[in-house]
Every structure is written in C-alpha cells, then in structure tokens.
Design an enzyme around this catalytic site. Structure first.
Site, PDB file in Angstrom:
ATOM      1  CG  HIS A   6     -35.382  24.580  43.826  1.00 54.78           C
ATOM      2  ND1 HIS A   6     -35.888  25.845  43.706  1.00 54.78           N
ATOM      3  CD2 HIS A   6     -34.179  24.603  43.222  1.00 54.78           C
ATOM      4  CE1 HIS A   6     -35.037  26.606  43.060  1.00 54.78           C
ATOM      5  NE2 HIS A   6     -33.984  25.876  42.748  1.00 54.78           N
ATOM      6  CG  ASP A  18     -32.940  36.620  40.536  1.00 49.59           C
ATOM      7  OD1 ASP A  18     -32.430  36.468  39.413  1.00 49.59           O
ATOM      8  OD2 ASP A  18     -32.664  35.887  41.499  1.00 49.59           O
ATOM      9  CG  ASP A  60     -35.190  32.183  38.369  1.00 52.91           C
ATOM     10  OD1 ASP A  60     -35.754  32.363  39.460  1.00 52.91           O
ATOM     11  OD2 ASP A  60     -34.079  31.662  38.268  1.00 52.91           O
ATOM     12  CG  ASP A  81     -34.562  30.475  34.655  1.00 52.22           C
ATOM     13  OD1 ASP A  81     -35.554  29.796  34.304  1.00 52.22           O
ATOM     14  OD2 ASP A  81     -33.822  30.161  35.605  1.00 52.22           O
ATOM     15  CE  LYS A  94     -26.234  34.214  40.328  1.00 60.53           C
ATOM     16  NZ  LYS A  94     -27.066  34.040  41.534  1.00 60.53           N
ATOM     17  CD  GLU A 133     -31.601  33.932  36.339  1.00 58.69           C
ATOM     18  OE1 GLU A 133     -31.953  32.819  36.750  1.00 58.69           O
ATOM     19  OE2 GLU A 133     -31.376  34.900  37.080  1.00 58.69           O
ATOM     20  CG  HIS A 168     -27.821  33.798  36.096  1.00 55.12           C
ATOM     21  ND1 HIS A 168     -28.092  32.485  36.350  1.00 55.12           N
ATOM     22  CD2 HIS A 168     -28.373  34.508  37.124  1.00 55.12           C
ATOM     23  CE1 HIS A 168     -28.781  32.389  37.483  1.00 55.12           C
ATOM     24  NE2 HIS A 168     -28.970  33.595  37.957  1.00 55.12           N
ATOM     25  CG  ASP A 205     -38.668  25.653  45.854  1.00 56.06           C
ATOM     26  OD1 ASP A 205     -37.815  26.026  46.663  1.00 56.06           O
ATOM     27  OD2 ASP A 205     -38.577  25.821  44.613  1.00 56.06           O
ATOM     28  CD  GLU A 247     -30.641  29.017  36.074  1.00 58.15           C
ATOM     29  OE1 GLU A 247     -31.499  28.125  36.261  1.00 58.15           O
ATOM     30  OE2 GLU A 247     -30.685  30.130  36.618  1.00 58.15           O
ATOM     31  CG  ASP A 293     -29.015  36.519  40.785  1.00 60.21           C
ATOM     32  OD1 ASP A 293     -29.390  36.900  39.665  1.00 60.21           O
ATOM     33  OD2 ASP A 293     -29.384  35.461  41.305  1.00 60.21           O
ATOM     34  CG  MET A 308     -37.862  23.198  34.884  1.00 54.64           C
ATOM     35  SD  MET A 308     -37.470  23.843  36.523  1.00 54.64           S
ATOM     36  CE  MET A 308     -37.082  25.563  36.138  1.00 54.64           C
TER      37      MET A 308
HETATM   38  C1  GLT Z   1     -32.110  30.222  42.384  1.00 51.83           C
HETATM   39  C2  GLT Z   1     -31.288  30.763  41.267  1.00 51.83           C
HETATM   40  C3  GLT Z   1     -31.963  30.611  39.977  1.00 51.83           C
HETATM   41  C4  GLT Z   1     -32.134  29.192  39.535  1.00 51.83           C
HETATM   42  C5  GLT Z   1     -33.036  28.441  40.430  1.00 51.83           C
HETATM   43  C6  GLT Z   1     -33.048  27.003  39.990  1.00 51.83           C
HETATM   44  S1  GLT Z   1     -32.712  28.660  42.084  1.00 51.83           S
HETATM   45  O1  GLT Z   1     -33.184  31.058  42.648  1.00 51.83           O
HETATM   46  O2  GLT Z   1     -31.010  32.137  41.541  1.00 51.83           O
HETATM   47  O3  GLT Z   1     -31.323  31.314  38.956  1.00 51.83           O
HETATM   48  O4  GLT Z   1     -32.759  29.180  38.273  1.00 51.83           O
HETATM   49  O5  GLT Z   1     -32.201  26.201  40.727  1.00 51.83           O
HETATM   50 MN    MN Z   2     -32.555  30.982  37.140  1.00 48.60          MN
HETATM   51 MN    MN Z   3     -30.806  35.041  39.011  1.00 48.72          MN
END
Ligand code: GLT
Ligand code: MN
Ligand code: MN
Length: 389
Positions: free
Chosen positions: A56, A259, A289, A247, A185, A219, A222, A59, A183, A257, A90
């Site tokens: 980002h 991750d 991700d 992702d 969610k 993702e 998500h 970041d 993306e 979430d 990206m």
């Molecule tokens: C954030 C989010 C991710 C996205 C990122 C891109 S930022 O961490 O949870 O799923 O891909 O903006």
């Molecule tokens: Mn993501």
């Molecule tokens: Mn996520």
C-alpha cells in the site's frame, strides 16, 4: 537445503509489506514484534525465496512523510530490490486506515473525502507504476455501513463506479500499462461491506466504461468468511478472463478475518484451489495475504512465509499426482463416460433441436439408479493428500 518444494522465481510467490511486516497488534492487544522498515522486509523476503513484494502507498511512505523522508525511504527500498532481485508486481492504496476514511473512501457521503481518495489513489498509482507494478488492487475496507440508515447503497454503487471510471481514464491518460483488480470481503472492518463477494464484483465490472482494464483479486479467507467455496469464485473469475490477481491464505469458516498461513486450516480446499490454478495455467502472482501467528518473533515470520510457499508447492505436486494416478483417472473416465446416444441433443439452440429434445424418450429410472462412485473418488483423493498413495 533446497528440494523440489523450494520456491523459485517462476513460481511467482509474492507477499505484501503488510503481511511479513505485521507486528501482531490486534483489537485486544499490542504489537508483539518490532516494526521493520520496508527495505528490511525486502531483505527478509529475499532470504526466504520470494519473487515479489507488494505494498500500500503508506506501507512504504508514511502518510505524513516529508519530501526528504520519502526520498530516503524510496532510495533504501530500491536498493533492497536490486540487492535481492525482488520485483514489485502489484501495488494498492490504503483507503481504510486513516480516520478521514471512517465512513468509506469512494463511497463516502462526503464529496471532500471522495475527492481526497481520488487524489491519494492517483499519487499511489504513480508510485506503484514507478516501482514496476502492472496490477493495481482495490480493497474497499471501509466501503460499507454499520447502519443502512446512513447511506444509499445505489448511490454508493454509482459513486464507486464513477471513481473506477475516473482512475481508468487517469491510467490511460498517463500511458500506464496497468490493470485494476477488485477485492471483495463480506464484512470487517465495517458491519457490512458493499460488493461482498467476488461474484458481486464480476457483475459490477461489466457496468464500467473500461471493463477490459478491470478484473478481480479474490481472497481465500474473504469468501470463506461468507461461507462460500473459494475455488468456485476463482473458477468463475478465470472463466470470465478476470482473474488478474489472487490473495492466498486460510482461516476457520464463519470467524473474523484470520489471515492465516496458506494451508493452515482447510487443506483439502487449498489442494483443489492449487490444482485448479496449475491445471488452467494461471500465470499471475501467487500472493500470500496472510500473517504469522501472534505468538511468533521475526524468525517465526520467516517460518510462516516459507510455510505458505512450501505448502503451495507440495499441493502442486499432489495435483500432478492426482492427474497421473491410474485409479483416479480410470474412475474419472468412467464417471464422464458418454456413449454418444444423445449427441444429436447437445449444443446450441435450434428449433429442430428443441423439438428433438421434447420428443426424446428418456429412461429416467435407469439414469437415476446409476451410482456415481464419488465416495470412492473422494476417498482416493483424501488418501493421496494423506500421503498413502
Ligand atoms: C488488508 C486486507 C487485505 C487486502 C489488503 C489490500 S489490505 O490487509 O485485509 O485483504 O488485500 O488492500
Ligand atoms: Mn487481501
Ligand atoms: Mn483477509
């Protein structure tokens, strides 16, 4: 020691600065790992064998950095890229962290916020392109509501469309060779997010002025938060020519979430996903991700990153085994057997074909009583995954 499960550049494994840079802070607790600079994170990714790094805008360059701080950070980051050979495939904009975006960015009710979001995005696109990015992701982390009394979802959709059309024209005007990936969610951090699933974005993209420039960045976690089969979302995007990025991560269904490291939770789903990507010849980044468990120090972050890539490669090899396994392939051939008896009924509509289908005498009971052997097939798959075949 390297083996067949060691990452190589052709595998296109990438990580975001925010993933290996995650300090473990969460809604209930403080950071457990020290902050590393963007350049340090590139060296860490080089050490574990990644191919690329994504970011980002903030970041890399803090939102309030001075011109000289910006120049120093960029210099160190570019040096780290050239020292390690990592590339930047990206980039994306942080349109969710700063309080100004508390009610969204492109869908905010406040026109000043929407214009500021465009300004921030155009600067971030310039930065991403300067560093080599060919894909630009939009994750609308704050594009949503806690109460539907506050915002009109139709107006929000129109605002989001206007913003996407604007940035597409901007990229064309600048002569950038850039594609956009949306993306989805379902929720978190907002109570409900607009465009909750990859499928919702696939429908929306066709309403844009330049649909050819815009695809999706599905993702895994998500879609799982929404209780969906991730591979199906990816397959629909692929079939539509819209899988511009992906992702990869994991999590337990119906939770926040998480991750987690790719393959940490739903191994069978991860297997079918990897097999799909490899079978169809997806050529884009395999972006993880995700982040390390909060229990880990910086060595644990490396274990996390190595684990994502290694599990992907192990599952890729399992996919090749599945495709070469005589018992599985014999079963699949039987399952898909076609005696040709209804060839005349197949294919596109014609009045004659419609009449022929209506007139055909189907032996419904014979068709229905045939066992499909999916139990046997699934067990063979499980045994292959468990390493006993
Ligand atoms: C954030 C989010 C991710 C996205 C990122 C891109 S930022 O961490 O949870 O799923 O891909 O903006
Ligand atoms: Mn993501
Ligand atoms: Mn996520």
């Amino acid at each position: 020691m390297s083996d067949i499960y060691s990452p190589r550049p052709e595998h296109k494994f990438t990580f975001g600065l925010w993933t290996v840079g995650n300090t473990g802070a969460d809604a209930f607790g403080e950071a457990v790992r020290s902050h590393l600079s963007a350049a340090d994170l590139v060296y860490l990714l080089g050490e574990v064998g990644a191919y690329g790094v994504n970011f980002h805008d903030n970041d890399l360059i803090p939102i309030d950095a001075t011109a000289s701080e910006r120049a120093a950070i960029l210099k160190a980051f570019k040096k780290a890229l050239s020292d390690t050979g990592l590339i930047v495939p990206m980039a994306t904009t942080n349109l969710f962290g700063n309080p100004v975006f508390k009610d969204g960015a492109f869908t905010s009710n406040d026109p000043k916020v929407r214009a500021y979001a465009l300004q921030k995005t155009m600067h971030a696109i310039d930065l991403g392109v300067e560093l080599g990015a060919g894909v630009y992701v939009f994750w609308g982390g704050r594009e949503g509501i806690e109460t539907d009394a506050a915002k009109d979802p139709v107006a929000a959709t129109k605002r989001f469309r206007e913003a996407l059309n604007f940035v597409c024209e901007y990229a064309i005007d600048q002569g950038y060779d850039l594609k956009f990936a949306l993306e989805a969610k379902p929720n978190e951090p907002r109570g409900d997010l607009y465009f909750a699933t990859t499928g919702a974005y696939l429908g929306f993209i066709e309403t844009l002025d330049h649909p050819e420039m815009v695809g999706v960045n599905p993702e895994m976690a998500h879609e799982q938060m929404a209780g969906l089969n991730f591979m199906h979302a990816v397959a629909q995007a692929w079939e539509a020519g819209k899988l511009f990025h992906i992702d990869l991560n994991d999590q337990n269904y119906a939770r926040f979430d998480q991750d987690w490291r790719f393959g940490a939770q739903n191994l069978k789903q991860a297997f079918f996903l990897v097999k799909f990507l490899e079978d169809v010849g997806y050529a884009g980044s395999r972006h993880f991700d995700a982040h390390a468990y909060r229990t880990e120090d910086h060595e644990g972050v490396k274990d996390f990153a190595r684990g994502c890539m290694r599990t992907y490669l192990i599952l890729k090899e399992k996919g090749a085994r599945f495709n070469a396994d005589p018992d599985i392939q014999t079963l699949l051939a039987e399952i898909n057997a076609d005696d040709g008896s209804v060839d005349a009924l197949k294919g596109a509509y014609s009045a004659a074909k419609a009449a022929a289908i209506k007139a055909h005498a189907f032996d419904r009971e014979a068709i229905a009583t045939r066992g499909l052997q999916y139990e046997k097939l699934d067990q063979l798959t499980v045994e292959l995954l468990l390493g006993v075949r």
